[in-house]
Structures are given as C-alpha cells and as structure tokens.
Motif scaffolding. Structure first.
Motif, PDB file in Angstrom:
ATOM      1  N   GLY A 184      82.451  42.527-103.527  1.00  0.00           N
ATOM      2  CA  GLY A 184      81.976  43.910-103.192  1.00  0.00           C
ATOM      3  C   GLY A 184      81.685  43.951-101.656  1.00  0.00           C
ATOM      4  O   GLY A 184      81.520  42.926-101.126  1.00  0.00           O
ATOM      5  N   TRP A 185      81.181  45.228-101.222  1.00  0.00           N
ATOM      6  CA  TRP A 185      80.829  45.281 -99.772  1.00  0.00           C
ATOM      7  C   TRP A 185      79.066  45.663 -99.907  1.00  0.00           C
ATOM      8  O   TRP A 185      78.922  46.704-100.403  1.00  0.00           O
ATOM      9  N   LEU A 186      78.197  44.957 -99.002  1.00  0.00           N
ATOM     10  CA  LEU A 186      76.927  45.144 -99.041  1.00  0.00           C
ATOM     11  C   LEU A 186      76.869  45.827 -97.702  1.00  0.00           C
ATOM     12  O   LEU A 186      77.406  45.257 -96.612  1.00  0.00           O
ATOM     13  N   GLY A 187      76.392  47.227 -97.644  1.00  0.00           N
ATOM     14  CA  GLY A 187      76.361  47.944 -96.660  1.00  0.00           C
ATOM     15  C   GLY A 187      74.868  48.343 -96.015  1.00  0.00           C
ATOM     16  O   GLY A 187      74.114  48.204 -96.896  1.00  0.00           O
ATOM     17  N   LEU A 227      80.496  40.328-106.537  1.00  0.00           N
ATOM     18  CA  LEU A 227      79.963  41.252-107.532  1.00  0.00           C
ATOM     19  C   LEU A 227      78.594  41.060-108.154  1.00  0.00           C
ATOM     20  O   LEU A 227      77.907  42.125-108.577  1.00  0.00           O
ATOM     21  N   SER A 228      78.299  39.678-108.423  1.00  0.00           N
ATOM     22  CA  SER A 228      76.974  39.612-109.050  1.00  0.00           C
ATOM     23  C   SER A 228      75.868  40.026-108.104  1.00  0.00           C
ATOM     24  O   SER A 228      74.712  39.778-108.899  1.00  0.00           O
ATOM     25  N   ASP A 229      76.076  39.968-107.061  1.00  0.00           N
ATOM     26  CA  ASP A 229      74.863  40.083-106.180  1.00  0.00           C
ATOM     27  C   ASP A 229      74.294  41.359-106.218  1.00  0.00           C
ATOM     28  O   ASP A 229      74.663  42.400-106.951  1.00  0.00           O
ATOM     29  N   ILE A 265      75.277  48.159-102.613  1.00  0.00           N
ATOM     30  CA  ILE A 265      76.643  47.147-102.804  1.00  0.00           C
ATOM     31  C   ILE A 265      77.582  48.148-103.397  1.00  0.00           C
ATOM     32  O   ILE A 265      77.629  48.837-104.525  1.00  0.00           O
ATOM     33  N   ALA A 266      78.925  48.238-102.669  1.00  0.00           N
ATOM     34  CA  ALA A 266      79.930  49.106-103.315  1.00  0.00           C
ATOM     35  C   ALA A 266      81.230  48.306-103.768  1.00  0.00           C
ATOM     36  O   ALA A 266      81.651  47.234-103.013  1.00  0.00           O
TER      37      ALA A 266
END
Length: 390
Positions: A184-187, A227-229, A265-266
C-alpha cells in the motif's frame, strides 16, 4: 417526485455530471449517503489532466482552479541510479497537467450547486435503485425517517467502489476483473513547502516514494509499505526519515518537515467492471473501475466517463437519439483499459516486488534505461500522463 436523471453519489463525478447536465437544461437529482463535511474530508487525487481541466471550464467551475492551481510542465522519475525529467509540455507539443486537489474540485462543484439551489440530498439513507431494466426506473431513499421515491428516465451510479449502484446489478450480468497489489501507500499531508516544484516518483531499494503537493505550502508525500502495516505504527519523524532516503540527496536537502495533518495507508488495486450500462443504469468513476494511484489516473478517468455519459444524455434529450447511451459503455471502457494499462505499468516500474526477486529488479532497470535513452518511450509516457484524448 420526478426528475430526468437521478445521480447516486455527490463526489466529484456525480456533481460534475449534474452541473454539465444542468447547463444543458436537463433536470437532475443527486443523492449522497454521507454529509458534505465527510465528502470534503476525503484526501484523494491532486493531478488533473488537461481533459479534466477543460471539463471544469465547461462546467463553469474553473475560476479558483486557475487562480490557485499549479500548472506542471513535467515531473521526475528515478529507478536505481537513473533520474530523468519527463518534459510533458515539450514531448506532447504543449500539454501539461494541473496540480489542484480533489477536495478543492469537489468544493468548487458544491459551491456551484449551492449557488443555483440544485437538488442535492446529503445523508440520504438506504438509497436503492429499482426497475432500471425497464423504461420506468426509480430510486428510493430515506431521510429523517421518511421514505422517498424519485421516478426518473436514467440512473447514474457515481457512488464509488463500495456503493449501492454496482451492487444492485445481478451478478450474472456483470464481469469483474481485479488485481490486488501486495503493498500500500502510506501518505502524509503536511503544511510544509514542497521539496521540488514538480512531482518526483522514485523506486529505491527500500521501496517506492512520491513527493507531491497540493499547493506551494501544502505537501503530500507517499512511501510504499506492506499491506500488513498500520499508519499509527509510523511516527511523523520516521516517515520523513524514510522519504529522505528513498527520494535521494537532492530532494532531502530541500525537504521541509513538519507535523502531519493527515496520515493513512491506501491499498493498491486494479479493478474493472464490464459493462458499465445495465438498461437505464449507468456506472461511472470508481463504481465501475479502480486504478492504482501511480500516474494519477483515478479522478481523471472518472472525468472521462462523465464526458461520455453527459454527451450521451445530452444527445438523448436534445436529438431523441439512443446512440450515445448505447455506445457509452464501449467508449468508456476503451479508454479505461488504456489507463489501467498505464497505471499497471508505472506501478510495476516503480515498486519493489520482493516475491518477484532479482529478475524483476533487472527488468525495472532495463525499462528505465530504455526510457532514459528513447525519445519515443518518453513521448509514450508523457502522452499517457497528460491524458489520452476523449
């Protein structure tokens, strides 16, 4: 109650469609499950293709965008030790993109609807489309405990991936294509000056990173995470440190840091539903497709749907012709799949795929080397980034 077009969803897609149809004298009614404040709180896209800029001008809601938006003539992309500026304007013969947040687009459309007293119902509960396989579709909803019904000619589902519109279609009538990415993307959004005047996309050994912005004082950054973050496991300081590593020394030297005002996270997915028309129900935007955010196609792809759909409805009411309605799905899907391909390609180029190993890493380097030394490859990237013609 009766209207010509019932629109489910008051995000930018639904409001843009409503505004365009209103200007052509077509009566619309918009229903939204959430409150206006919730709709505006969704932090999403910020890069607008020229085609969408043109549509906002056509809709009469572009004045603030032209005052506050940031035209970008290029962006930087790096893989390994190679960093390349893609000259969008030079490679495409004059096209560029506009940096202007989805929140601001939505706000401008909301203001236009308020100014003309448009029929928009927020916090509409239990919205349900009915009889869209007949000549007399209708939509029911509840407001303040009272059930209401809207008779209409067409229903336009602009209510997103999790909305009721696509879910109301019989499973046997729809085919879904999907790819889930393993990250995912952590923004992080912060009131700090951007580290560069243009966007920077980077594929580092530690993972993807993106330096973006919403204005000259509001910056948006992303890093690739599993993704688990969870966002709460990342302190602001840890995110800034990771960004400095992944974006490189030049960006790090110019990077201002500050407290986050939004952090999330997306997940990344590619998704397409076929077809997009079911009798007198049409899907548009995220209700019919999702792209990874790499390449900034989500909101812009929704705009192209609205282009085809609004033209089809104007043709129906103005010329008494079904041709545009009959061809809507085919036209929209042809452009959707090209955008899906581009977003998939950029995602494949710029992210670490640990499960694919050393071979994939070499393929990314080869792809970047080809891009750096081939003007034809750069032109292809640039024309897709600024947006293919409608």
């Amino acid at each position: 109650m009766r209207t010509q077009v019932a629109i489910i969803g008051a995000g930018p897609s639904g409001l843009l469609l409503s505004q365009l149809l209103h200007l052509k004298g077509i009566d619309c009614f918009v229903l939204e499950q959430r409150s206006p404040e919730y709709v505006l709180s969704r932090i999403r896209a910020g890069v607008l293709e020229q085609g969408m800029v043109n549509m906002l001008e056509q809709a009469g809601v572009a004045e603030r965008m032209h005052k506050e938006g940031l035209p970008h003539d290029g962006f930087a992309i790096s893989v390994g030790d190679t960093r390349l500026r893609i000259d969008l304007k030079g490679l495409t013969g004059g096209s560029n993109v506009m940096v202007y947040g989805q929140t601001e687009v939505t706000r401008d459309l909301m203001d236009a609807h308020t100014a003309r007293g448009a029929q928009v119902i927020y916090e509409a509960a239990d919205v349900q489309p009915h009889d869209f396989d007949t000549a007399s579709p209708r939509v029911t909803y509840q407001k303040d405990g009272v059930t209401h019904e809207i008779a209409c000619d067409f229903i336009c589902g602009c209510d997103g991936y999790h909305g009721v519109s696509r879910a109301s279609v019989p499973k046997s009538a729809i085919t879904e294509f999907e790819k889930i990415y393993p990250f995912g993307w952590l923004g992080i959004l912060s009131y700090v000056k951007p580290c560069d005047h243009e966007l920077i996309y980077s594929n580092h050994a530690r993972g993807f990173a993106l330096a973006s912005m919403r204005s000259n004082t509001l910056s948006r950054y992303y890093i690739q995470v599993p993704l688990s973050d969870k966002a709460e496991n990342w302190s602001d300081e840890a995110i800034w440190d990771e960004l400095k590593i992944r974006l490189g020394e030049e960006a790090a030297a110019n990077m201002e840091t500050g407290p986050s005002i939004e952090k999330s996270i997306a997940p990344l997915r590619s998704f397409v539903a076929e077809p997009l028309r079911f009798g007198r129900l049409m899907l548009a935007g995220d209700a019919g497709h999702i792209v990874p955010p790499t390449g900034a196609k989500g909101l812009n792809l929704a705009a192209s749907d609205i282009h085809y759909l609004s033209e089809a409805l104007v043709e129906y009411y103005g010329e008494k012709s079904n041709a545009g309605i009959d061809n809507y799905s085919q036209k929209a899907l042809a452009r959707i799949w090209k955008a899906e391909r581009f977003s998939w390609w950029m995602t494949s180029l710029l992210h670490q795929f640990p499960e694919l190993g050393a071979f994939n890493a070499r393929m990314q380097l080869a792809d970047m080397d080809y891009l750096a030394h081939s003007k034809a490859a750069q032109i292809s990237l640039a024309e897709n980034y600024v947006g293919l013609p409608f």
